[in-house]
Write a protein that holds these residues in place. Structure first.
Motif, PDB file in Angstrom:
ATOM      1  N   TYR A  81       0.148   3.894  13.785  1.00  0.00           N
ATOM      2  CA  TYR A  81      -1.078   4.113  14.557  1.00  0.00           C
ATOM      3  C   TYR A  81      -2.314   3.944  13.672  1.00  0.00           C
ATOM      4  CZ  TYR A  81      -4.744   6.564  17.080  1.00  0.00           C
ATOM      5  OH  TYR A  81      -5.934   6.891  17.687  1.00  0.00           O
ATOM      6  N   VAL A 133       5.269  -2.527  12.807  1.00  0.00           N
ATOM      7  CA  VAL A 133       4.232  -2.613  13.829  1.00  0.00           C
ATOM      8  C   VAL A 133       3.009  -3.234  13.169  1.00  0.00           C
ATOM      9  CG1 VAL A 133       2.753  -1.309  15.385  1.00  0.00           C
ATOM     10  CG2 VAL A 133       5.087  -0.557  15.000  1.00  0.00           C
ATOM     11  N   GLU A 134       2.531  -4.318  13.767  1.00  0.00           N
ATOM     12  CA  GLU A 134       1.379  -5.022  13.201  1.00  0.00           C
ATOM     13  C   GLU A 134       0.068  -4.349  13.578  1.00  0.00           C
ATOM     14  OE1 GLU A 134       1.356  -9.555  12.975  1.00  0.00           O
ATOM     15  OE2 GLU A 134       2.608  -9.106  14.726  1.00  0.00           O
ATOM     16  N   ASN A 135      -0.875  -4.471  12.678  1.00  0.00           N
ATOM     17  CA  ASN A 135      -2.243  -4.058  12.962  1.00  0.00           C
ATOM     18  C   ASN A 135      -2.967  -5.302  13.456  1.00  0.00           C
ATOM     19  OD1 ASN A 135      -4.954  -3.410  12.868  1.00  0.00           O
ATOM     20  ND2 ASN A 135      -4.824  -2.341  10.915  1.00  0.00           N
ATOM     21  N   GLU A 136      -3.662  -5.206  14.581  1.00  0.00           N
ATOM     22  CA  GLU A 136      -4.340  -6.378  15.144  1.00  0.00           C
ATOM     23  C   GLU A 136      -5.372  -6.971  14.185  1.00  0.00           C
ATOM     24  OE1 GLU A 136      -7.947  -4.586  17.820  1.00  0.00           O
ATOM     25  OE2 GLU A 136      -5.943  -4.525  18.690  1.00  0.00           O
ATOM     26  N   ALA A 194       1.583   3.595  17.789  1.00  0.00           N
ATOM     27  CA  ALA A 194       1.065   2.233  17.607  1.00  0.00           C
ATOM     28  C   ALA A 194       1.639   1.286  18.651  1.00  0.00           C
ATOM     29  CB  ALA A 194       1.401   1.733  16.199  1.00  0.00           C
ATOM     30  N   ILE A 195       2.909   1.455  18.981  1.00  0.00           N
ATOM     31  CA  ILE A 195       3.540   0.620  20.006  1.00  0.00           C
ATOM     32  C   ILE A 195       2.883   0.880  21.356  1.00  0.00           C
ATOM     33  CG2 ILE A 195       5.682   0.218  21.299  1.00  0.00           C
ATOM     34  CD1 ILE A 195       7.165   0.813  18.598  1.00  0.00           C
ATOM     35  N   GLN A 225      -0.149   2.148  21.845  1.00  0.00           N
ATOM     36  CA  GLN A 225      -1.524   1.654  21.726  1.00  0.00           C
ATOM     37  C   GLN A 225      -1.566   0.140  21.933  1.00  0.00           C
ATOM     38  OE1 GLN A 225      -3.174   1.727  17.714  1.00  0.00           O
ATOM     39  NE2 GLN A 225      -5.152   2.435  18.507  1.00  0.00           N
ATOM     40  N   LYS A 226      -0.629  -0.571  21.337  1.00  0.00           N
ATOM     41  CA  LYS A 226      -0.570  -2.026  21.446  1.00  0.00           C
ATOM     42  C   LYS A 226      -0.306  -2.459  22.891  1.00  0.00           C
ATOM     43  CE  LYS A 226       1.351  -5.603  18.514  1.00  0.00           C
ATOM     44  NZ  LYS A 226       2.395  -5.909  17.554  1.00  0.00           N
ATOM     45  N   LYS A 227       0.583  -1.766  23.581  1.00  0.00           N
ATOM     46  CA  LYS A 227       0.916  -2.123  24.964  1.00  0.00           C
ATOM     47  C   LYS A 227      -0.289  -1.902  25.883  1.00  0.00           C
ATOM     48  CE  LYS A 227       5.859  -1.433  24.726  1.00  0.00           C
ATOM     49  NZ  LYS A 227       6.527  -2.649  24.856  1.00  0.00           N
ATOM     50  N   LEU A 247      -3.067  -4.562  25.019  1.00  0.00           N
ATOM     51  CA  LEU A 247      -2.707  -5.903  25.463  1.00  0.00           C
ATOM     52  C   LEU A 247      -2.536  -6.004  26.979  1.00  0.00           C
ATOM     53  CD1 LEU A 247      -0.144  -6.880  22.685  1.00  0.00           C
ATOM     54  CD2 LEU A 247      -2.529  -7.560  22.872  1.00  0.00           C
TER      55      LEU A 247
END
Length: 192
Positions: A74, A124-127, A183-184, A186-188, A191
């Protein structure tokens, strides 16, 4: 005497050392990260000394940060929120472990289950810093190795009946897994 802004000081240093001025943004970003990490570390250290949990916080941070370096996790939306979140998590969890009865076996079981569930999603990638395919592969393998080494250390520490330190380390590992889950999520939502 005229006070120079940080960016002007950096540009002056870069010119003096014959460094390409186009890299100013990178230097400013690096300097701001250094300041942010230093302030956060000093705040955590101050609070840990006040509550007399410095060793607990050191063990917690070590287990959390070693994993975090490969798994990702995160990221708060601002540096101030990052500071607050880091301070709260890093202090409150070890503090709670000193005051609330916990089961080491349960913490280890939760760690193993979370690891199995998350393994496919690591790292988990950071944008702001996307990873190449080779970096993803490297960090995934490294994450798995680090978790397995962590489980081995937990096992060895529990054999020597070092229960409190083992519990704090297990909590640091769980906190990293929770950071990956956040983080997963947050990413979902970002996006979506």
């Amino acid at each position: 005497m005229k006070r120079l802004k940080t960016s002007e000081k950096i540009e002056m240093l870069m010119r003096k050392n014959n460094i390409d001025i186009q890299d100013t943004e990178i230097f400013e970003y690096g300097l701001s990260l250094l300041v942010n990490y230093t302030v956060t570390a000093l705040a955590i250290l101050t609070v840990s000394i006040y509550f007399k949990i410095t060793l607990d916080i050191l063990v917690f941070c070590t287990s959390f940060l070693i994993l975090r370096s490969s798994t990702g996790g995160y990221h708060a939306e601002s540096r101030f929120l990052c500071f607050l979140f880091s301070l709260a998590v890093t202090v409150l969890i070890p503090l709670a472990l000193n005051r609330v009865p916990t089961s080491l076996n349960l913490l280890i079981l939760v760690n193993v289950v979370m690891f199995c569930l998350l393994m496919e999603n690591l790292p988990v990638e950071n944008e702001d810093r996307p990873l190449s395919e080779s970096e993803k592969t490297y960090h995934k393998k490294r994450s798995i190795v680090l978790y397995l080494v962590g489980f081995l250390v937990l096992f060895v520490l529990s054999l020597f009946d070092i229960t409190h330190i083992t519990t704090v380390m297990a909590a640091g590992m769980i906190t990293n897994s929770l950071s990956v889950i956040l983080a997963i999520i947050q990413k979902k939502f970002v996006l979506a």
